[in-house]
Motif scaffolding. Sequence first.
Motif, PDB file in Angstrom:
ATOM      1  N   LYS A  36       0.860  -1.053  -0.005  1.00 49.48           N
ATOM      2  CA  LYS A  36      -0.048   0.049  -0.075  1.00 49.48           C
ATOM      3  C   LYS A  36       0.967   1.337  -0.156  1.00 49.48           C
ATOM      4  N   LYS A  37       1.815   1.142  -0.917  1.00 46.03           N
ATOM      5  CA  LYS A  37       2.672   2.555  -1.014  1.00 46.03           C
ATOM      6  C   LYS A  37       2.692   2.666  -2.506  1.00 46.03           C
ATOM      7  N   TYR A  38       3.204   3.836  -2.957  1.00 47.12           N
ATOM      8  CA  TYR A  38       3.018   4.255  -4.286  1.00 47.12           C
ATOM      9  C   TYR A  38       4.172   5.331  -4.458  1.00 47.12           C
ATOM     10  N   GLN A  39       3.997   5.613  -5.906  1.00 48.11           N
ATOM     11  CA  GLN A  39       5.067   6.621  -6.518  1.00 48.11           C
ATOM     12  C   GLN A  39       4.492   7.283  -7.742  1.00 48.11           C
ATOM     13  N   VAL A  40       4.548   8.591  -7.745  1.00 43.85           N
ATOM     14  CA  VAL A  40       3.867   9.583  -8.578  1.00 43.85           C
ATOM     15  C   VAL A  40       4.864  10.136  -9.601  1.00 43.85           C
ATOM     16  N   ASP A  41       4.703  10.269 -11.038  1.00 43.56           N
ATOM     17  CA  ASP A  41       5.616  11.084 -11.897  1.00 43.56           C
ATOM     18  C   ASP A  41       4.797  11.190 -13.253  1.00 43.56           C
TER      19      ASP A  41
END
Length: 92
Positions: A51-56
């Motif tokens: 339940k972790k994320y990255q945005v780009d």
Amino acid sequence: MKCSSNQPQPLGEIKKGEITKLGEKFYTEELKEKLERGNMGQYVVIDVEQKKYQVDADRLIAVEKAQKDFGYNKVFYIIQIGGVQIFHIAVY
């Protein structure tokens, strides 16, 4: 940008068919409202196990960030923020 919540399911308990369901649920319930305020059109790559994320803004860079932070042997749920495109990527 990273986020985590709750306890992750142990590795291996999540089946490939559940990635979409869990990813959509996590995005809709915990991320959508927050991310749509300043990240429209960008990509969020979600590790549904942790339940972790990255945005780009660049989908490939978002995936590379997620791999670096969450592991290379993963299946990620990927969605364009504010859009309808959904992607899945498995890297072995």
